[in-house]
Design a protein around this motif. Sequence first.
Motif, short mmCIF file in Angstrom:
data_model
loop_
_atom_site.label_atom_id
_atom_site.label_comp_id
_atom_site.label_asym_id
_atom_site.label_seq_id
_atom_site.Cartn_x
_atom_site.Cartn_y
_atom_site.Cartn_z
N VAL A 7 0.84 -1.19 0.00
CA VAL A 7 0.00 0.00 0.00
C VAL A 7 0.88 1.25 0.00
O VAL A 7 0.63 2.21 -0.75
N PHE A 8 1.94 1.26 0.82
CA PHE A 8 2.85 2.40 0.80
C PHE A 8 3.50 2.57 -0.58
O PHE A 8 3.68 3.69 -1.07
N GLU A 9 3.85 1.45 -1.21
CA GLU A 9 4.44 1.52 -2.56
C GLU A 9 3.46 2.15 -3.54
O GLU A 9 3.83 3.03 -4.33
N ASP A 10 2.21 1.72 -3.51
CA ASP A 10 1.20 2.26 -4.42
C ASP A 10 0.99 3.75 -4.19
O ASP A 10 0.79 4.52 -5.14
N LEU A 11 1.03 4.19 -2.92
CA LEU A 11 0.76 5.59 -2.60
C LEU A 11 2.00 6.47 -2.74
O LEU A 11 1.92 7.69 -2.56
N THR A 12 3.12 5.86 -3.07
CA THR A 12 4.35 6.62 -3.31
C THR A 12 4.67 6.69 -4.80
O THR A 12 5.17 7.70 -5.29
N GLU A 13 4.34 5.62 -5.54
CA GLU A 13 4.69 5.55 -6.96
C GLU A 13 3.47 5.63 -7.87
O GLU A 13 3.34 6.57 -8.65
N GLY A 14 2.57 4.65 -7.78
CA GLY A 14 1.44 4.62 -8.69
C GLY A 14 0.49 5.80 -8.52
O GLY A 14 0.07 6.44 -9.48
N LEU A 15 0.15 6.09 -7.28
CA LEU A 15 -0.72 7.22 -6.93
C LEU A 15 -0.01 7.97 -5.81
O LEU A 15 -0.22 7.69 -4.64
N PRO A 16 0.86 8.93 -6.14
CA PRO A 16 1.79 9.49 -5.14
C PRO A 16 1.14 10.48 -4.18
O PRO A 16 1.55 11.63 -4.07
N LEU A 17 0.17 10.01 -3.43
CA LEU A 17 -0.49 10.89 -2.47
C LEU A 17 0.42 11.26 -1.31
O LEU A 17 0.38 12.39 -0.80
N LEU A 18 1.24 10.32 -0.86
CA LEU A 18 2.11 10.61 0.28
C LEU A 18 3.14 11.69 -0.04
O LEU A 18 3.32 12.62 0.75
N PRO A 19 3.83 11.63 -1.20
CA PRO A 19 4.72 12.75 -1.53
C PRO A 19 3.98 14.07 -1.67
O PRO A 19 4.52 15.13 -1.34
N GLY A 57 -8.27 -9.77 -3.35
CA GLY A 57 -8.84 -8.56 -3.93
C GLY A 57 -8.05 -8.16 -5.15
O GLY A 57 -6.91 -8.60 -5.36
N LEU A 58 -8.62 -7.30 -5.99
CA LEU A 58 -7.97 -6.86 -7.20
C LEU A 58 -6.99 -5.73 -6.91
O LEU A 58 -7.21 -4.93 -6.01
N ARG A 59 -5.93 -5.67 -7.70
CA ARG A 59 -4.97 -4.57 -7.56
C ARG A 59 -5.64 -3.27 -7.99
O ARG A 59 -6.48 -3.24 -8.88
N PRO A 60 -5.28 -2.15 -7.37
CA PRO A 60 -5.81 -0.85 -7.82
C PRO A 60 -5.40 -0.57 -9.26
O PRO A 60 -4.33 -1.00 -9.71
N SER A 61 -6.23 0.15 -9.99
CA SER A 61 -5.93 0.46 -11.39
C SER A 61 -4.66 1.28 -11.53
O SER A 61 -3.98 1.21 -12.57
N HIS A 62 -4.31 2.06 -10.51
CA HIS A 62 -3.11 2.89 -10.59
C HIS A 62 -1.84 2.15 -10.20
O HIS A 62 -0.75 2.72 -10.28
N ALA A 63 -1.95 0.90 -9.75
CA ALA A 63 -0.76 0.16 -9.33
C ALA A 63 0.13 -0.13 -10.52
O ALA A 63 -0.34 -0.48 -11.60
N ARG A 64 1.43 0.00 -10.34
CA ARG A 64 2.36 -0.25 -11.44
C ARG A 64 2.47 -1.73 -11.76
O ARG A 64 2.68 -2.12 -12.89
#
Length: 251
Positions: free
Chosen positions: A88-100, A141-148
């Motif tokens: 989840v942290f990876e997705d929110l840093t790269e695919g959907l960079p909400l944390l940055p 569950g399915l991966r988020p669409s924004h996941a790399r």
Amino acid sequence: MKILVLGSGACGGRPARQGSVALSLDGRAWLLINASPDIAHQLRAHPALQAGGAIQALLLLDAQLQSVLGLLSLREHRPLEVYATPLVFEDLTEGLPLLPMLEPYCAVHWHPLPVAGCERSAGFSIPGFEGLRFEAQAVPGLRPSHARRREPRVGDHIALRVEDGRSGQCLVFAPALAGTAFDAAGPGPEPLAELDAEACGLFWAQPADCWLLDAQAGPQQAAGRRILLGPQDAGVPAHAELAYEGMVIEL
């Protein structure tokens, strides 16, 4: 333990809001679980959550848009203590960079939950909630669409078990199982090849006093109170009830 239902819509885009709740032991310090797109409205609707420092931490069960877009509305909460799996942290840093994106507004302290690879469950604690025992369990569950990375992996989605050490009462919160034929026998048609059906079955076989689940998934014969997340016109099976926004559950 007090559970406040903030969003009672099921995941997977039906409707746009996903299940989100807030937990508290004393009604003053709160743990927010998932940050739905309309979290700002939900917080305004509940004065107990508006006081400075009321939200002590945030726990994300997955990186789906319905679970995380509300992070941007929490930019005034300083610092933001975020608990989630490494994926989840990876997705929110790269695919959907909400944390940055949040970094210029508030400090974000990451607290990884070690559910990944061969580790399909993990117990953990959260400062400020020492009276509660937490366990995260990987669920399909399915991966988020924004996941790399498109293939599903252990840690994409978790269910949460919370036990109140004072009363012994236990809650299971699992809103992210929509669209998967999952029950105590294990996952349905290959939603996550790495997910061990026996391990999942053992998790669901453990007793709980309250199950907060997606209306279309979860153990159908689980003992305890069953509260279903879904549209208000959703059918409710016998021995279950439908969650609604603002619902308070006391355990």
